[in-house]
Design a protein around this motif. Structure first.
Motif, PDB file in Angstrom:
ATOM      1  N   LEU A 128      12.429  16.235  19.191  1.00  0.00           N
ATOM      2  CA  LEU A 128      13.031  15.047  19.796  1.00  0.00           C
ATOM      3  C   LEU A 128      14.552  15.115  19.741  1.00  0.00           C
ATOM      4  O   LEU A 128      15.243  14.679  20.673  1.00  0.00           O
ATOM      5  N   GLY A 129      15.090  15.638  18.645  1.00  0.00           N
ATOM      6  CA  GLY A 129      16.541  15.793  18.565  1.00  0.00           C
ATOM      7  C   GLY A 129      17.070  16.749  19.613  1.00  0.00           C
ATOM      8  O   GLY A 129      18.121  16.507  20.222  1.00  0.00           O
ATOM      9  N   LEU A 130      16.340  17.833  19.862  1.00  0.00           N
ATOM     10  CA  LEU A 130      16.748  18.766  20.911  1.00  0.00           C
ATOM     11  C   LEU A 130      16.650  18.115  22.286  1.00  0.00           C
ATOM     12  O   LEU A 130      17.487  18.374  23.159  1.00  0.00           O
TER      13      LEU A 130
ATOM     14  N   LEU B 298      11.590  10.593  10.286  1.00  0.00           N
ATOM     15  CA  LEU B 298      11.721  11.116  11.649  1.00  0.00           C
ATOM     16  C   LEU B 298      13.157  10.984  12.145  1.00  0.00           C
ATOM     17  O   LEU B 298      13.724  11.928  12.715  1.00  0.00           O
ATOM     18  N   ALA B 299      13.767   9.822  11.923  1.00  0.00           N
ATOM     19  CA  ALA B 299      15.148   9.609  12.361  1.00  0.00           C
ATOM     20  C   ALA B 299      16.099  10.574  11.659  1.00  0.00           C
ATOM     21  O   ALA B 299      17.043  11.094  12.281  1.00  0.00           O
ATOM     22  N   GLY B 300      15.851  10.835  10.370  1.00  0.00           N
ATOM     23  CA  GLY B 300      16.696  11.792   9.655  1.00  0.00           C
ATOM     24  C   GLY B 300      16.617  13.182  10.254  1.00  0.00           C
ATOM     25  O   GLY B 300      17.639  13.872  10.381  1.00  0.00           O
ATOM     26  N   ALA B 301      15.409  13.603  10.643  1.00  0.00           N
ATOM     27  CA  ALA B 301      15.262  14.928  11.266  1.00  0.00           C
ATOM     28  C   ALA B 301      15.957  14.977  12.623  1.00  0.00           C
ATOM     29  O   ALA B 301      16.572  15.993  12.981  1.00  0.00           O
ATOM     30  N   VAL B 302      15.881  13.884  13.390  1.00  0.00           N
ATOM     31  CA  VAL B 302      16.555  13.843  14.691  1.00  0.00           C
ATOM     32  C   VAL B 302      18.066  13.946  14.513  1.00  0.00           C
ATOM     33  O   VAL B 302      18.747  14.725  15.208  1.00  0.00           O
ATOM     34  N   LEU B 303      18.618  13.153  13.593  1.00  0.00           N
ATOM     35  CA  LEU B 303      20.067  13.175  13.376  1.00  0.00           C
ATOM     36  C   LEU B 303      20.535  14.528  12.852  1.00  0.00           C
ATOM     37  O   LEU B 303      21.599  15.023  13.255  1.00  0.00           O
ATOM     38  N   ALA B 304      19.756  15.124  11.951  1.00  0.00           N
ATOM     39  CA  ALA B 304      20.126  16.440  11.426  1.00  0.00           C
ATOM     40  C   ALA B 304      20.137  17.475  12.540  1.00  0.00           C
ATOM     41  O   ALA B 304      21.028  18.336  12.599  1.00  0.00           O
ATOM     42  N   THR B 305      19.157  17.403  13.442  1.00  0.00           N
ATOM     43  CA  THR B 305      19.114  18.345  14.561  1.00  0.00           C
ATOM     44  C   THR B 305      20.321  18.179  15.470  1.00  0.00           C
ATOM     45  O   THR B 305      20.944  19.164  15.898  1.00  0.00           O
ATOM     46  N   LEU B 306      20.673  16.938  15.780  1.00  0.00           N
ATOM     47  CA  LEU B 306      21.847  16.691  16.615  1.00  0.00           C
ATOM     48  C   LEU B 306      23.110  17.218  15.950  1.00  0.00           C
ATOM     49  O   LEU B 306      23.986  17.805  16.610  1.00  0.00           O
TER      50      LEU B 306
END
Length: 504
Positions: A261-263, A299-307
């Motif tokens: 999702l981050g990608l 989930l939000a932490g993984a998205v922000l880390a990916t960004l």
């Protein structure tokens, strides 16, 4: 209450293709071939014609092939909107229709040339979020639509990296376009692989979901032939949602889904709209605030880390956020808020004034979008909370949850398409794929998708360019009619005291 099964849905009998299905397949293939011919005669070729599509050397033939081919594909898709004979048949037919579109120049848009030049600029050491492709000295700038030659890139750092890689691997303009089209095809294939799993999870017939999601002319023309990066975004978004549906609450699943999702957000910011509903999908067990904060937070932490990682790898940071504001430079009545602004301006001119209402109506549309997204999320949350107390077997409850979250995400994307300052036909593919795997009723989103397929010409010229006043008036009238219908329906659903008869 029994969960919906294929037998309960209003679809054709599954199994061997009927005569109607075979006729639809042949008509759609004929339409795809005609669209490919239109592409070679007068598609979005590298040379920007100084005149309209009709005055080009092969203009009348190209436009005629385009109109007939589009009508055939739309008609064939619409004829089987209740469901293809089987899931495999839907996949094979959609693939067959895509073959001619793979072998044609870019169709219905010149955006792919912007991608190519932005990739070249990045590979050459320029910041595409600060410098337009013309100022960067892109050798292919003449192929870019004039309105986008001096604007910064509005796409995320992940797509800029992909575009830069395409420019390096392709070398020439033609080679870069081939690589960009391969990206789009890969995105469509990834989304296609996820459709059956998402549909089964939501209790929707896979043969209907595959047909609506893949055989739509919008997918073949705009995602495959047009090579729009929306295909890449959807190719990341749907796998991320499928991971959440299959493994809610699991740490590994949340991390994988967060990366995907981050990608997707790092390709196109539209994916942000789905994230609040993805957080609902991530919850395992009973829906409580604590569970939402626990699973949705991870989930939000993984998205922000990916960004953060992608932004650091690209060296561009968050400069792409500023570029989003320039995406509204194009004004077309296909966007309802823009159409309302046009009508207000027309009325003002009759009164001897020029109110310049488009920026105001667009701002109102964005405020309405924020409010509507909040309402959709809250309704999904309350519906899921009610499921906590439903005494059903586990598999029935499991089917209800994805149907609620995926349907709400699709509705949120549909609202984004309708209320955003700009509406291009390929934007309709955002909600189309999610609603195909979750909606119980389909006409309300299939009909607009069919209309959207008719809004462009092969060279990228939009029909809205020639129908500004009548289109704006018609769109405004349609919006008013829709608002009145919604109010009347709400009135019937919540009767007033006057509507309740007195006791005898």
């Amino acid at each position: 209450m029994r969960p919906p099964t294929e037998e309960r849905w209003p679809v054709t009998e599954a199994g061997a293709p009927t005569g109607r299905a075979r006729a639809a397949r042949h008509l759609g293939l004929t339409g795809a071939v005609l669209l490919a011919v239109a592409g070679w005669l007068g598609g979005a070729l590298p040379e920007v014609p100084p005149t309209g599509p009709w005055r080009a050397p092969h203009g009348p033939a190209a436009v005629s092939c385009w109109l007939v081919g589009t009508a055939l594909m739309v008609g064939a898709w619409w004829a089987l909107r209740a469901g293809a004979p089987s899931t495999g048949w839907a996949y094979r037919t959609a693939g067959l229709w895509s073959l001619p579109l793979l072998l044609t120049p870019p169709l219905a848009s010149r955006d792919v040339y912007s991608y190519a030049c932005q990739g070249w600029s990045y590979a050459a050491g320029h910041d595409p979020y600060r410098v337009g492709v013309a100022a960067a000295g892109c050798p292919w700038v003449d192929a870019v639509a004039p309105i986008w030659r001096d604007t910064p890139a509005p796409y995320g750092p992940a797509f800029v990296l992909l575009a830069g890689l395409a420019a390096v691997l392709g070398g020439t303009l033609a080679g870069t376009l081939v690589v960009l089209r391969l990206y789009a095809v890969a995105g469509v294939l990834l989304a296609a692989l996820c459709l059956p799993g998402l549909a089964r999870a939501a209790g929707v017939p896979t043969r209907r979901a595959a047909w609506l999601g893949l055989a739509s002319p919008l997918v073949g023309v705009h995602l495959v032939a047009g090579a729009h990066n929306d295909a890449v975004m959807l190719g990341l978004l749907l796998p991320g949602l499928l991971v959440l549906v299959r493994s809610p609450g699991r740490t590994r699943g949340l991390l994988v889904a967060g990366v995907l999702l981050g990608l997707a957000v790092a390709v196109k910011a539209t994916a942000l709209v789905v994230l609040p509903f993805a957080a609902l999908t991530a919850v395992h067990g009973r829906y409580t605030l604590r569970a939402l904060l626990r699973d949705g937070g991870r989930l939000a932490g993984a998205v922000l880390a990916t960004l953060a990682v992608v932004s650091a790898l690209s060296g561009l940071g968050l400069g792409w956020v500023a570029g989003l504001a320039r995406s509204g430079d194009s004004q077309q009545w296909t966007s309802p808020p823009t159409a309302v602004g046009f009508v207000v301006d027309y009325v003002g001119e009759l009164a001897g004034r020029r109110p310049d209402a488009v920026p105001v109506t667009r701002a109102v549309g964005l405020l309405a979008l924020v409010a509507l997204l909040a309402v959709l999320w809250w309704r999904a949350w309350t519906a899921l909370r009610r499921l906590n107390d439903v005494r059903q077997r586990v598999h029935r409850l499991a089917a209800a949850r994805p149907r609620v979250t995926l349907g709400a995400a699709g509705a949120a994307l549909a609202a984004t398409v309708l209320l955003a300052p700009v509406l291009h036909p390929w934007y309709v593919t955002w909600p189309l794929l999610l609603l195909a795997v979750s909606a119980t009723r389909t006409t309300w989103f299939v009909a607009p998708a069919a209309v959207a397929a008719l809004l462009t010409l092969p060279d990228g010229t939009t029909v809205a360019r020639y129908t500004k006043a009548p289109g704006a008036i018609a769109m405004t009238a349609l919006m008013l009619a829709g608002a009145l219908w919604a109010l009347r329906r709400r009135h019937r659903r919540y009767p007033t005291r006057r509507d309740v008869p007195d006791p005898p």
